[in-house]
Design a protein around this motif. Structure first.
Motif, mmCIF file in Angstrom:
data_model
loop_
_atom_site.group_PDB
_atom_site.id
_atom_site.type_symbol
_atom_site.label_atom_id
_atom_site.label_comp_id
_atom_site.label_asym_id
_atom_site.label_seq_id
_atom_site.Cartn_x
_atom_site.Cartn_y
_atom_site.Cartn_z
ATOM 1 N N GLN B 240 36.228 34.819 28.322
ATOM 2 C CA GLN B 240 37.106 35.949 28.007
ATOM 3 C C GLN B 240 38.429 35.734 28.711
ATOM 4 O O GLN B 240 38.459 35.206 29.810
ATOM 5 C CB GLN B 240 36.499 37.265 28.513
ATOM 6 C CG GLN B 240 35.527 37.873 27.536
ATOM 7 C CD GLN B 240 35.226 39.329 27.842
ATOM 8 O OE1 GLN B 240 35.632 39.852 28.866
ATOM 9 N NE2 GLN B 240 34.526 39.963 26.928
ATOM 10 N N ARG B 242 41.969 37.563 30.200
ATOM 11 C CA ARG B 242 42.438 38.880 30.613
ATOM 12 C C ARG B 242 43.287 39.479 29.499
ATOM 13 O O ARG B 242 44.125 38.784 28.928
ATOM 14 C CB ARG B 242 43.304 38.764 31.873
ATOM 15 C CG ARG B 242 42.499 38.732 33.148
ATOM 16 C CD ARG B 242 43.402 38.498 34.307
ATOM 17 N NE ARG B 242 44.145 37.247 34.112
ATOM 18 C CZ ARG B 242 45.254 36.934 34.758
ATOM 19 N NH1 ARG B 242 45.772 37.758 35.621
ATOM 20 N NH2 ARG B 242 45.858 35.785 34.542
ATOM 21 N N PRO B 243 43.060 40.756 29.178
ATOM 22 C CA PRO B 243 43.884 41.374 28.140
ATOM 23 C C PRO B 243 45.364 41.288 28.506
ATOM 24 O O PRO B 243 45.713 41.352 29.682
ATOM 25 C CB PRO B 243 43.417 42.822 28.146
ATOM 26 C CG PRO B 243 42.042 42.773 28.684
ATOM 27 C CD PRO B 243 42.029 41.654 29.686
ATOM 28 N N HIS B 433 47.721 53.875 31.035
ATOM 29 C CA HIS B 433 46.402 53.922 31.647
ATOM 30 C C HIS B 433 45.329 54.047 30.566
ATOM 31 O O HIS B 433 44.306 53.383 30.604
ATOM 32 C CB HIS B 433 46.348 55.109 32.598
ATOM 33 C CG HIS B 433 45.057 55.239 33.322
ATOM 34 N ND1 HIS B 433 44.695 54.396 34.349
ATOM 35 C CD2 HIS B 433 44.038 56.092 33.162
ATOM 36 C CE1 HIS B 433 43.506 54.742 34.792
ATOM 37 N NE2 HIS B 433 43.079 55.770 34.080
ATOM 38 N N LYS B 436 44.860 50.796 28.533
ATOM 39 C CA LYS B 436 44.157 49.790 29.331
ATOM 40 C C LYS B 436 42.694 50.171 29.502
ATOM 41 O O LYS B 436 41.801 49.350 29.435
ATOM 42 C CB LYS B 436 44.807 49.656 30.702
ATOM 43 C CG LYS B 436 45.979 48.721 30.679
ATOM 44 C CD LYS B 436 46.367 48.311 32.080
ATOM 45 C CE LYS B 436 47.488 47.308 32.047
ATOM 46 N NZ LYS B 436 48.440 47.486 33.107
ATOM 47 N N ASN B 437 42.482 51.471 29.747
ATOM 48 C CA ASN B 437 41.138 51.958 29.960
ATOM 49 C C ASN B 437 40.288 51.771 28.706
ATOM 50 O O ASN B 437 39.160 51.309 28.771
ATOM 51 C CB ASN B 437 41.207 53.434 30.326
ATOM 52 C CG ASN B 437 39.959 53.881 31.006
ATOM 53 O OD1 ASN B 437 39.505 53.220 31.930
ATOM 54 N ND2 ASN B 437 39.390 54.958 30.539
ATOM 55 N N SER B 440 39.331 48.242 28.368
ATOM 56 C CA SER B 440 38.282 47.788 29.283
ATOM 57 C C SER B 440 36.928 48.341 28.855
ATOM 58 O O SER B 440 35.908 47.673 29.003
ATOM 59 C CB SER B 440 38.612 48.129 30.743
ATOM 60 O OG SER B 440 38.562 49.509 30.936
ATOM 61 N N VAL B 441 36.908 49.552 28.281
ATOM 62 C CA VAL B 441 35.653 50.092 27.752
ATOM 63 C C VAL B 441 35.182 49.242 26.564
ATOM 64 O O VAL B 441 34.016 48.866 26.469
ATOM 65 C CB VAL B 441 35.812 51.570 27.340
ATOM 66 C CG1 VAL B 441 34.612 52.052 26.548
ATOM 67 C CG2 VAL B 441 35.993 52.445 28.570
ATOM 68 N N LEU B 443 35.878 46.109 25.954
ATOM 69 C CA LEU B 443 35.403 44.810 26.434
ATOM 70 C C LEU B 443 34.036 44.954 27.103
ATOM 71 O O LEU B 443 33.199 44.066 27.009
ATOM 72 C CB LEU B 443 36.417 44.179 27.381
ATOM 73 C CG LEU B 443 37.707 43.723 26.687
ATOM 74 C CD1 LEU B 443 38.711 43.227 27.706
ATOM 75 C CD2 LEU B 443 37.442 42.649 25.655
ATOM 76 N N GLY B 444 33.809 46.086 27.789
ATOM 77 C CA GLY B 444 32.498 46.361 28.382
ATOM 78 C C GLY B 444 31.432 46.436 27.309
ATOM 79 O O GLY B 444 30.341 45.875 27.450
ATOM 80 N N ILE B 445 31.746 47.122 26.211
ATOM 81 C CA ILE B 445 30.787 47.230 25.108
ATOM 82 C C ILE B 445 30.531 45.854 24.498
ATOM 83 O O ILE B 445 29.394 45.489 24.227
ATOM 84 C CB ILE B 445 31.315 48.218 24.036
ATOM 85 C CG1 ILE B 445 31.316 49.639 24.608
ATOM 86 C CG2 ILE B 445 30.456 48.164 22.784
ATOM 87 C CD1 ILE B 445 31.929 50.676 23.677
ATOM 88 N N ASP B 447 30.762 42.937 25.972
ATOM 89 C CA ASP B 447 29.971 42.157 26.925
ATOM 90 C C ASP B 447 28.494 42.572 26.877
ATOM 91 O O ASP B 447 27.607 41.740 26.790
ATOM 92 C CB ASP B 447 30.527 42.361 28.341
ATOM 93 C CG ASP B 447 29.812 41.515 29.367
ATOM 94 O OD1 ASP B 447 30.369 40.471 29.742
ATOM 95 O OD2 ASP B 447 28.692 41.886 29.790
#
Lengths: 122, 619
Positions: B240, B242-243, B433, B436-437, B440-441, B443-445, B447
């Motif tokens: 991955q 970084r965004p 924010h 970005k948030n 990241s959510v 990308l968490g999903i 992953d």
């Protein structure tokens, strides 16, 4: 920090992060890399409890936790000589004056960068 | 090649071995590898027939077959994969079960089966029938064993390559979700698949993709090439990147700002998926802020001529005795009657910033010979208690010997402009924010979904569903200006297809309690997992199954949510914990300091959640 294959002897890393999915991913990544995750703690209160009571080899601290700052946890860890790294979306400018020398990763970061810092402890 | 060496004097020489290996590994298509494998086996063993037999969940199947002819070998690939005859089936079964070479038939040995070792649970066997005069000598058996081993590896590589190519094709459902732009990329710059959302962002059509006209490298303005290269370097190490933010040049030539999250496929260094969020709104807000700032600077520059514009005051201050000569307008600004004589001492208590800074700035200007200096400070009016923000422009007046004599000050009230600037900055931070948030959510999903699915098809389907669930939560949050949403509204939106009367399959029972943004997102995802599970295995998998979903607050301000399925098939516990269970136990329960009880009861699946309402309501 040394990583033993024996799970009882794996380095114990406290994770403090209030974004649930980010915490889950970080927990999995640290576990995959051979670390034992303590937490994750989603709030300052919970993190304080773990930082005070758990044996720890290091910690990963998100600075903003649901509107609160993680600093009391950082101070407690510093007093216990537990190394830690800040992770924050705001960059170094968001750190306290006293923390300018601390390791910090700006979100989003690569896990490899975090892993290098965590392995460097000990 | 090493496996083929040391064959003894009667084995084929090294050249033949080399040729066979090249034939096996030179083929990229599984069919080509199979043909090379069977042909080589026939040639080396003088057998009359060679078959590749595979054990499927529904039994043994002949995948391909080769027969020796006068001028070489003839092949039949078998897409329909017929079942082998009993004799061959018994042989292949033994080979696959024992993972050993098995010889069968009357002496001399007329049939032989060799395992193709591989990681999967189900195996394959290479089976050979000797020709009229033939039998399988020990040397030939050794040779065939090595060939089967090399063949298995070559076959697996070829299949993996094909699977990878199919993976991109099979991601189609994900693209159709259109929650955000998604495309499949390769390092040659190609966009091999893209969803409608992505095409809309970059202004290309589906035909353009099919014709190979969409190229992420060519869409990238030159100043972003280096940033792209950095992302590629990160992908090589981490799967991955970084965004990051960049721009694409649309088909119509207009630039569009985007934020990217890039992953590459585990099996390939050259291909992957990219998630694209358009951030024009964010950039527009940044531009508005920059405009506001430059307007502020411009107005400062114009200060000298702007006296008549109002909300300003002037004063003169003698250096020798600190005597102050304010204009009536200054008195008004500072909250004193226009005709009252003012002293420096009277002004100081109102200053909220350190007065020492003011004198330090003045002394610096005097010492360096600078004619003008500016300073901003906050001031609390003694009459109304109101806090105003002043910009003061000070001009140092010197005598013929260049000694400072007095300071002429111009005071301008910039409170409104300042507030506007701060509001803009706040808005911008908030927006930044949130983007970005969200990323990241997402990308968490991604992953977690990668960790918990086994095939590209399943990955794409699961990811699509989860992103849609997230998108529904975001719609609710947007309606509520990101302060939160009603619990009933969250559940009803996530379960929309099932809760509408008449004939509702899920019955909601509880009040529309206010839940904060994090609660809305997590509960939305949890409900999506529960309902997906019910459709697959539970009460929604049969026509008459029902679900009761009820919630209430107890006296300790804990929220109890109960999901109870009935009328469906019995719910056996799953063999492993998927994303849904992880989300319930590691996510929901810990995020909202509660507990989750899951019960795989014979009458139906049941899930009880206890969550801190205080935590759920947090904004």
């Amino acid at each position: 920090v040394s990583v033993a294959t024996d799970p009882d002897r794996a380095a114990r890393v406290l994770v403090v992060e209030d974004e649930m999915l980010v915490a889950m991913v970080l927990e999995d990544q640290l576990a995959d890399a051979g670390f034992k995750v303590v937490g994750p703690a989603f709030s300052v209160e919970e993190a304080m409890r773990l930082a005070a009571s758990e044996p720890l080899d290091g910690a990963v601290l998100d600075i903003n936790l649901a509107g609160e700052k993680v600093y009391p946890v950082a101070d407690l860890l510093a007093a216990r000589n537990v190394p830690f790294v800040y992770v924050t979306g705001f960059g170094r400018a968001g750190l306290r004056e006293t923390d300018q020398g601390r390791p910090m990763l700006q979100k989003p970061y690569l896990f490899a960068s975090l892993e290098a810092i965590v392995r460097g402890w000990g | 090649l090493a496996a083929l060496g040391g064959l003894g004097p009667r084995g084929p020489d090294g050249l033949i071995a080399l040729e066979a290996t090249a034939a096996l590994f030179g083929r990229l298509e599984p069919a080509g590898v199979v043909e090379a494998l069977l042909g080589t086996a026939l040639r080396w063993s003088m057998a009359s027939r060679a078959l590749l037999v595979r054990l499927d969940p529904d039994g043994l199947r002949i995948e391909a077959e080769g027969a020796a002819t006068d001028h070489g070998a003839e092949f039949i690939q078998r897409p329909a994969a017929p079942a082998p005859d009993d004799y061959l089936a018994a042989l292949a079964h033994r080979v696959i079960r024992t993972d050993q070479v098995v010889q069968a038939g009357d002496a001399p040995q007329r049939r032989i089966g060799l395992p193709l070792p591989k990681d999967g649970e189900l195996g394959e066997a290479l089976c050979l029938e000797a020709g009229p005069s033939g039998r399988f000598s020990p040397e030939t058996v050794a040779l065939l064993t090595a060939l089967a081993r090399a063949g298995a590896t070559a076959l697996e590589n070829a299949r993996r390559m094909t699977a990878l190519q199919n993976k991109v094709a099979r991601m189609t459902p994900l693209y159709e979700a259109n929650v955000m732009g998604v495309f499949a990329w390769d390092l040659a710059g190609r966009v091999t698949e893209a969803n409608d959302a992505f095409l809309e962002i970059v202004g290309y059509s589906r035909e353009d993709v099919a014709r190979g006209l969409v190229n992420w490298e060519r869409m990238t303005p030159p100043e972003y090439r280096e940033r792209d290269e950095q992302a590629v370097a990160e992908l090589m190490g981490d799967k991955q990147a970084r965004p990051f933010e960049k721009e694409y040049v649309r088909k119509d030539g207009v630039r569009v700002p985007v934020m990217l999250g890039i992953s590459r496929f585990e099996e390939s260094l050259n291909e992957g998926v990219c998630v694209v969020i358009e951030i024009s709104e964010l950039k527009a807000a940044q531009a508005r802020l920059a405009d506001a700032l430059s307007a502020l600077q411009e107005s400062r520059a114009r200060l000298g001529t702007a006296l008549q514009a109002g909300r300003m005051g002037v004063w003169r201050r003698r250096m020798s005795d600190d005597a102050l000569d304010p204009s009536p307008e200054l008195n008004v600004l500072l909250g004193y009657p226009p005709d009252q004589p003012l002293t420096v001492g009277e002004m100081l208590p109102g200053l909220l910033d350190d007065p020492a800074e003011l004198s330090a700035a003045r002394e610096r200007a005097v010492a360096t010979g600078q004619p003008v200096f500016e300073i901003e400070y906050a001031y609390q009016r003694p009459d109304t208690g109101e806090v105003r923000c002043f910009l003061v422009r000070n001009e140092i007046v010197r005598d013929a010997a260049n000694e400072p004599q007095e300071i002429v000050g111009l005071v301008i009230d910039i409170t409104e402009r300042k507030q506007h600037e701060e509001r803009q900055q706040l808005l911008l931070n908030e927006l930044n924010h949130r983007v970005k948030n969200t990323l990241s959510v997402v990308l968490g999903i991604v992953d977690q979904t990668l960790r918990n699915t086994r095939s590209p098809g399943a990955f794409a389907e699961a990811l699509q569903g989860r992103l849609q669930a997230l998108s529904k939560s975001h719609n609710l949050l947007t309606d509520g200006v990101w302060q939160g949403a009603g619990l009933r509204d969250v559940l009803a939106s996530e379960l929309a297809a099932w809760v509408a009367p008449p004939g509702e399959r899920i019955v909601l029972d509880g009040e529309n309690l206010m839940v904060g943004p994090k609660g809305v997102v997590t509960l939305g995802l949890v409900m999506h997992e529960l309902v997906t599970n019910a459709v697959r295995h539970g009460a929604l998998s049969v026509p008459d199954g029902r679900i009761d979903l009820s919630w209430r607050l107890d006296d300790d301000q804990d929220l109890h949510i109960v999901w109870r399925e009935h009328g469906g098939p019995p719910a056996p516990p799953p063999s492993r914990k998927g994303f849904g269970m992880q989300l319930l136990e590691r996510g929901l329960a810990r995020e909202f300091v509660g507990g989750v009880r899951i019960d795989f009861a014979p009458e139906g699946f049941r899930c009880e959640m206890r969550l801190s309402m205080a935590r759920m309501a947090q904004t």
